[in-house]
Design an enzyme around this catalytic site. Structure first.
Site, short mmCIF file in Angstrom:
data_model
loop_
_atom_site.label_atom_id
_atom_site.label_comp_id
_atom_site.label_asym_id
_atom_site.label_seq_id
_atom_site.Cartn_x
_atom_site.Cartn_y
_atom_site.Cartn_z
N GLY A 139 0.83 -1.20 0.00
CA GLY A 139 0.00 0.00 0.00
C GLY A 139 0.87 1.24 0.00
O GLY A 139 2.10 1.17 -0.01
N GLY A 142 3.30 5.09 4.73
CA GLY A 142 2.71 5.73 5.90
C GLY A 142 1.38 5.18 6.33
O GLY A 142 0.73 5.76 7.20
N GLU A 359 -6.61 33.70 -6.56
CA GLU A 359 -7.21 32.83 -5.54
C GLU A 359 -8.70 33.11 -5.40
O GLU A 359 -9.49 32.19 -5.11
CB GLU A 359 -6.50 33.04 -4.20
CG GLU A 359 -5.01 32.72 -4.22
CD GLU A 359 -4.73 31.29 -4.64
OE1 GLU A 359 -5.61 30.42 -4.46
OE2 GLU A 359 -3.63 31.03 -5.17
#
Length: 552
Positions: A139, A142, A359
Site C-alpha cells: 500500500g 505511511g 485565488e
C-alpha cells in the site's frame, strides 16, 4: 685502441702487393673480431649480472607482492558491512499492541488469524490447515505496514526478526544470499518466529537476466529457496512490506510463498478518527477540539501524516504556552503538514493584486460548482512553494466520480488563470500547478476511463504501443478539447459573475485569509450553476405523457 693492429697491418703492406681473395677475407675477419670482441664481452657481463640479480631478489619481490595483496584483501573484507537481523524480543522492546493500530480493521482481522495460528496451531492442524507461509502487506507509504508487523509479533509471543531488504543487496557477490540464509537459519532454530522484511521491492524486483543485476537476482533466488524450505513442524511466518507490488517478481507472489496479499489503504473517515484518538491519547484536549472535524478535514491523508499533525499541534500549543490542544492548534498543524511552512515573502502591490484575483477566482468557481469541492479557506499568505492557496473539504469520502464532476473540477482548477485573463487581460506563470492537475485529470479521463465524447467504450493508454497514429491523434485532440473547454467555461462564468469576484479579491487584499463563513457571506447572492455532485447516484426519471408515450 682496437683499431691499431689493423692500421699497422695495412701500413706494412706494400701498395704494389696484390692480396688474394682468401687473404682479404682473413684480414676482414681479424679486423671484425678485433672490433666486436670487447662489445660482446660487455653485453655478456651485463646479462650475467642481471641474471644474478633476478635469481637473488625476484623471489623476494614476488613474496612481498603477495603479502601486500593479502593485506589489502584482508582490509577490504574487514571494511565490508556485517549487518545482522535485529532480534526484537516481543515481550521486551516491542510494545506495540492491537490498541495502537487503528484505521485498518480488515487487515488487522486477517493478521489476528495468523496470531491464532502461532498461539494454538493444534486447533487448526487437526482440521488439516497449515500455517500461512507468507503475508505481504502493500500500500502507500505511511499507512501502518511496519506497525502491523510489530503488533503481530507482540500479540503472538513469537520471536520477531526484522530486516530491511536493502541490507541484503550489496556490490559484493554472494553477500546478500549469505545474509538471507543466516536470517532464516536463526528463525528456524528459534521457531515459532516471524521474519519481517521491510521494503521488499529492494530485493524482490523482477529479474531481468542482465549481467549487472546478477547479485540482486542471486539474492532473490536465495529468498525464493528459503520460502520453499519450511518443512515439518516449523512455525515460521514471513511478513513482507512493499509500496510497489507491481514491481515484485511473479515467482515471489505465487501461493506457497506469500499466501496472503493484504492491501493497507489510507484510512476512511471512521479510520482517521480512530487514528486521531490513538495519537491524542495522553494529550490534554481543549473542549473545542473536535476529532471528527479534523478527520473530515484530512481526507486522503495516511496514518503517519495524522500522527504528524497531532505532534505539530502539541508543539504549537507548547510554543504558545497553552495547557491544552485546541482546534486552532490542529488547524495550524494541518496547514503546516499539507501546505508547508509559512513563508514571509515580500510581494509588490501588483503581485498581491494578481494573487488576490487568482485565488478569488478559485474560491468563486468552487462556490459556483456546488458541492464538488466545498471551500474551507482561501489565503494569499505564502506557504511552502505556493504564494497562495484555497483549501477544499469534501463532504464525504468518495471513490466514484462522474464525468460531469471531473469536468467541474477542471473548471475550478483553471478559474485562477481565467480570472487573471478576465481582469488583467493577460496571464502569469502562477498557474503551473493548476495546469498540471488539469492535464492529469483530462489524461485519465481520455486514456484510462473512456470519458471522451468520441471514444467511450475502450481505453487508449500511453503504454499501449499497438495504437495507430490516427488513434493517438484522436486521443490528443480529446484531451485538448476537455481542457480547453473547461478553460472557456471558467472565463465565461467569471465574466458573468464579475462583481462577486471583485468583492472577494478586495477582502483578500484587506484580510489576506478568509474562512468558510466569510466566503459564504460574500457569495450569499450567488447561486451555484452546477449540481453535478448533488445528482450522483440519483436515478434519471423519464417523464411520460398520458397514455404511456414518452415526452419528446
Amino acid at each position: 685502441m682496437p683499431m691499431r693492429p689493423a692500421m699497422r697491418l695495412a701500413a706494412n703492406t706494400p701498395a704494389h702487393h696484390h692480396l688474394t681473395r682468401a687473404q682479404l677475407q682473413e684480414q676482414l675477419k681479424a679486423l671484425k673480431q678485433a672490433v666486436l670482441t670487447p662489445h660482446h664481452t660487455l653485453v655478456g657481463q651485463w646479462l650475467h649480472d642481471f641474471l644474478n640479480f633476478a635469481t637473488t631478489w625476484l623471489p623476494v619481490f614476488f613474496v612481498l607482492v603477495l603479502a601486500i595483496t593479502a593485506w589489502l584483501l584482508w582490509k577490504v573484507a574487514g571494511a565490508m558491512p556485517r549487518t545482522k537481523p535485529a532480534n526484537l524480543a516481543t515481550k521486551g522492546s516491542s510494545k506495540t499492541t492491537w490498541e495502537d493500530v487503528a484505521g485498518v480493521e480488515e487487515v488487522r482481522a486477517e493478521l489476528m488469524e495468523v496470531v491464532d495460528f502461532l498461539k494454538d496451531p493444534r486447533r487448526f492442524e487437526q482440521l488439516g490447515a497449515r500455517t500461512p507461509k507468507g503475508l505481504l502487506l502493500y500500500g502507500p507509504p505511511g499507512t501502518g505496514k511496519t506497525l502491523l508487523a510489530k503488533a503481530v509479533a507482540h500479540e503472538s509471543g513469537a520471536n520477531f526478526y526484522a530486516a530491511s531488504a536493502s541490507s541484503f543487496v550489496e556490490m559484493f557477490a554472494g553477500l546478500g544470499a549469505a545474509r538471507i540464509r543466516k536470517l532464516f537459519q536463526v528463525a528456524r532454530k528459534n521457531a515459532p518466529s516471524i521474519v519481517f522484511i521491510d521494503e521488499l521491492d529492494a530485493v524482490g524486483a523482477q529479474r531481468t537476466g542482465h549481467g549487472f543485476n546478477r547479485e540482486q537476482d542471486q539474492t532473490l533466488n536465495q529468498l525464493l529457496v528459503e520460502l520453499d524450505g519450511f518443512e515439518g513442524p516449523e512455525q515460521v511466518v514471513v511478513m513482507g512490506a512493499s509500496n510497489r507490488i507491481e514491481d515484485l517478481d511473479p515467482a515471489l507472489l505465487r501461493p506457497g510463498r506469500f499466501d496472503r496479499q493484504l492491501l493497507v489503504p489510507p484510512p476512511d473517515l471512521a479510520g482517521r478518527e480512530a487514528i486521531l484518538e490513538v495519537h491524542t491519547r495522553g494529550k490534554p484536549l481543549h473542549p473545542d477540539a473536535s476529532l471528527k472535524t479534523i478527520a473530515r478535514q484530512t481526507s486522503g491523508l495516511t496514518g503517519a501524516e495524522l500522527a504528524n499533525i497531532c505532534n505539530e499541534a502539541a508543539i504549537a500549543a507548547g510554543r504558545g504556552g497553552d495547557t491544552a490542544l485546541s482546534q486552532v492548534h490542529f488547524d495550524w498543524a494541518l496547514e503546516r503538514v499539507v501546505a508547508g511552512l509559512q513563508q514571509k515573502k515580500v510581494l509588490t502591490e501588483k503581485e498581491r493584486r494578481i494573487l488576490a484575483f487568482h485565488e478569488g477566482g478559485h474560491a468563486l468557481m468552487a462556490h459556483l460548482m456546488g458541492g464538488v469541492s466545498e471551500l474551507q479557506k482561501v489565503t494569499i499568505v505564502a506557504r511552502g512553494t505556493a504564494l497562495g492557496y484555497t483549501f477544499h473539504l469534501p463532504e464525504e469520502d468518495r471513490y466514484l466520480h462522474t464525468k460531469e464532476e471531473l469536468q467541474d473540477w477542471m473548471v475550478v482548477a483553471l478559474a485562477g488563470r481565467a480570472a487573471e485573463e478576465v481582469v488583467f487581460g493577460r496571464v502569469t506563470n502562477g498557474a503551473a500547478n493548476d495546469l498540471e492537475k488539469v492535464t492529469e485529470i483530462a489524461r485519465h479521463m481520455v486514456f484510462d476511463w473512456g470519458m471522451s465524447d468520441s471514444v467511450t467504450s475502450r481505453t487508449m493508454r500511453a503504454d499501449n504501443y499497438a495504437l495507430s497514429e490516427a488513434t493517438k491523434r484522436v486521443r490528443d485532440e480529446e484531451q485538448a478539447r476537455l481542457t480547453d473547454g473547461a478553460y472557456e467555461d471558467a472565463v465565461r462564468m467569471l465574466k458573468k459573475h464579475r462583481p462577486p469576484l471583485d468583492r472577494i479579491a478586495s477582502a483578500l487584499l484587506e484580510k489576506e485569509t478568509l474562512v468558510r463563513d466569510e466566503v459564504l457571506e460574500l457569495f450569499k447572492d450567488v447561486e451555484p450553476e452546477s449540481r453535478a455532485s448533488e445528482t450522483v447516484g440519483v436515478p434519471r426519471v423519464v417523464a411520460t405523457q398520458p397514455g404511456g408515450r414518452l415526452w419528446p
